[in-house]
Design an enzyme around this catalytic site. Sequence first.
Site, mmCIF file in Angstrom:
data_model
loop_
_atom_site.group_PDB
_atom_site.id
_atom_site.type_symbol
_atom_site.label_atom_id
_atom_site.label_comp_id
_atom_site.label_asym_id
_atom_site.label_seq_id
_atom_site.Cartn_x
_atom_site.Cartn_y
_atom_site.Cartn_z
ATOM 1 N N ASN A 10 0.886 -1.166 0.000
ATOM 2 C CA ASN A 10 0.000 0.000 0.000
ATOM 3 C C ASN A 10 0.923 1.215 0.000
ATOM 4 O OD1 ASN A 10 -1.777 2.053 0.546
ATOM 5 N ND2 ASN A 10 -2.607 1.150 2.429
ATOM 6 N N ARG A 89 -2.512 -2.305 -3.406
ATOM 7 C CA ARG A 89 -3.709 -1.499 -3.224
ATOM 8 C C ARG A 89 -3.662 -0.401 -4.282
ATOM 9 N NH1 ARG A 89 -5.617 1.814 2.119
ATOM 10 N NH2 ARG A 89 -7.641 2.413 1.275
ATOM 11 N N HIS A 177 -12.594 3.250 -0.195
ATOM 12 C CA HIS A 177 -12.456 2.422 1.013
ATOM 13 C C HIS A 177 -13.085 1.044 0.833
ATOM 14 C CE1 HIS A 177 -11.919 6.300 3.515
ATOM 15 N NE2 HIS A 177 -10.756 5.704 3.380
ATOM 16 N N LEU A 205 -13.713 5.367 9.728
ATOM 17 C CA LEU A 205 -13.256 6.671 10.204
ATOM 18 C C LEU A 205 -11.775 6.607 10.519
ATOM 19 C CD1 LEU A 205 -16.206 7.354 12.704
ATOM 20 C CD2 LEU A 205 -16.104 7.897 10.257
ATOM 21 N N ARG A 237 -8.625 16.403 4.267
ATOM 22 C CA ARG A 237 -9.513 16.648 3.113
ATOM 23 C C ARG A 237 -10.835 17.238 3.584
ATOM 24 N NH1 ARG A 237 -9.218 10.722 0.788
ATOM 25 N NH2 ARG A 237 -7.555 10.346 2.279
ATOM 26 N N GLY A 326 -12.553 5.185 14.257
ATOM 27 C CA GLY A 326 -13.722 4.344 14.550
ATOM 28 C C GLY A 326 -13.405 3.215 15.522
ATOM 29 N N GLU A 327 -12.198 2.675 15.440
ATOM 30 C CA GLU A 327 -11.821 1.543 16.295
ATOM 31 C C GLU A 327 -11.337 1.980 17.673
ATOM 32 O OE1 GLU A 327 -8.842 -0.492 13.969
ATOM 33 O OE2 GLU A 327 -10.224 -0.636 12.275
ATOM 34 N N ASN A 328 -10.845 3.224 17.763
ATOM 35 C CA ASN A 328 -10.146 3.623 19.005
ATOM 36 C C ASN A 328 -10.708 4.824 19.735
ATOM 37 O OD1 ASN A 328 -7.875 1.695 18.771
ATOM 38 N ND2 ASN A 328 -7.453 2.845 16.902
ATOM 39 N N GLU A 373 -7.420 -4.243 5.530
ATOM 40 C CA GLU A 373 -7.423 -4.145 4.070
ATOM 41 C C GLU A 373 -6.357 -5.060 3.457
ATOM 42 O OE1 GLU A 373 -7.090 -0.168 5.186
ATOM 43 O OE2 GLU A 373 -8.589 0.546 3.758
HETATM 44 P P1 AMP Z 1 -6.060 5.432 10.057
HETATM 45 O O1 AMP Z 1 -5.947 6.343 8.874
HETATM 46 O O2 AMP Z 1 -7.163 4.430 9.920
HETATM 47 O O3 AMP Z 1 -4.753 4.816 10.458
HETATM 48 O O4 AMP Z 1 -6.497 6.346 11.301
HETATM 49 C C1 AMP Z 1 -5.704 7.411 11.738
HETATM 50 C C2 AMP Z 1 -6.521 8.250 12.720
HETATM 51 O O5 AMP Z 1 -6.896 7.430 13.840
HETATM 52 C C3 AMP Z 1 -5.740 9.436 13.282
HETATM 53 O O6 AMP Z 1 -6.554 10.596 13.306
HETATM 54 C C4 AMP Z 1 -5.454 8.992 14.703
HETATM 55 O O7 AMP Z 1 -5.332 10.084 15.569
HETATM 56 C C5 AMP Z 1 -6.701 8.193 15.019
HETATM 57 N N1 AMP Z 1 -6.509 7.360 16.200
HETATM 58 C C6 AMP Z 1 -5.669 6.302 16.353
HETATM 59 N N2 AMP Z 1 -5.707 5.858 17.638
HETATM 60 C C7 AMP Z 1 -6.586 6.654 18.298
HETATM 61 C C8 AMP Z 1 -7.072 6.718 19.657
HETATM 62 N N3 AMP Z 1 -6.641 5.864 20.577
HETATM 63 N N4 AMP Z 1 -7.976 7.673 19.963
HETATM 64 C C9 AMP Z 1 -8.407 8.544 19.040
HETATM 65 N N5 AMP Z 1 -7.997 8.539 17.757
HETATM 66 C C10 AMP Z 1 -7.099 7.610 17.375
#
Ligand code: AMP
Length: 387
Positions: A10, A89, A177, A205, A237, A326-328, A373
């Site tokens: 990727n 990707r 996505h 997200l 963006r 979304g996960e964290n 992914e």
């Molecule tokens: P991704 O592009 O899927 O890797 O997501 C990146 C985004 O996830 C960034 O804005 C990070 O700040 C956010 N992120 C990762 N871990 C956390 C967390 N524990 N709490 C809030 N946002 C997070």
Amino acid sequence: MTPGAILTINAGSSSIKFSIYSAGEEPVERVRGEVEDIGDDAILEIGDHGGEKRRIGIGRVSHEAALTAILDHADDFLDGQAVTGIGHRVVHGGVDFARPVRLDDATIARLVELEPLAPLHQPHNLAAVRAARRAFPDAVQIACFDTAFHRAHPWVNDTFALPREWYDRGVRRYGFHGLSYEYVSGEIARIAPELQHGRVVIAHLGNGASMCAVRDGRSVASTMGFTALDGLPMGTRCGQLDPGVLLYMMDHEKMTSDQITDLLYRKSGLKGLSGMTNDMRELEASDRPEAAEAIDYFVFRIRRELGAMAASQGGIDALVFCGGIGENSALVRRKVCEGMEWLGIAIDETANAENALELATGKTRVMVIRTDEERVIARAVNAALNG
Ligand code: AMP
């Protein structure tokens, strides 16, 4: 005979995220990592699945040399397996590519034509394809597209209200996505088969962000459009924007298309609104009002789209969060779900704070599923290797 290994790539402008799997009935992940700062003093971060990562300086390397360095350092994890398949990707597959495809010169030429539709991603994806073909001429090389999952979505979600000739010329809503949505849909079918025919909304997200209404494992509506700019605001963006703003910037402010591209892709979204950062963790930790306002705008747009997606499907049976935020981010999920009882959405605070799989206390299922992914790409290569 030892089965071969599968490398997934990727690639961005100065980074390559990668993973390596053993081929087999279902690919088994062996290595995951990233090369950062390609073109400068590059760092290779590499480790086995879930384990601690090593950080290794690999000097000033091209994409091609970075790929060779990945393989040199991955050797320790591979028990002598050779890389026989490589999956890339590729963000944009245009109208034609609704499934993974083998990469040859003719296919690459067609993908180059799509570069203007994804200027931030496609040229770098294809640079890595060329580098990988040079570095591993004997490996099977497959492209997997972020647009493919959406290709069968209904016409009303595929078109803009422009004169019809523009649709025929490829100005359509593609959606992105797709690799993430494909993975998460597969997980939903596995974990909650009763939802397979239900009205599901997936919110991916992360630094890029979009939402997708999914039914029977297929996209029926998505927030992203012709390019990966539309829909939700993202890290840098802008998300949905009145096209009149662009006319104003060009006609009145005399901005060039390069300046507008830079503004909309790199300086807007959470970063532009906060005036600080695109990193949600930093925004959450900040006490500046602009940081809180940026989060509020992000959440507001997610809630609006959630309502729209529920309306477009005649209701909602499940809301699924994925992607880094979304996960964290318990905060973002809580704010999205607050006051959503009218859609049957209510969540348990403790489960939410723990990023648990199931959050719902209301009748609509609310889930957190870690997207993958790379695994979708590895499966496509695995299928090609197995004929
Ligand atoms: P991704 O592009 O899927 O890797 O997501 C990146 C985004 O996830 C960034 O804005 C990070 O700040 C956010 N992120 C990762 N871990 C956390 C967390 N524990 N709490 C809030 N946002 C997070």
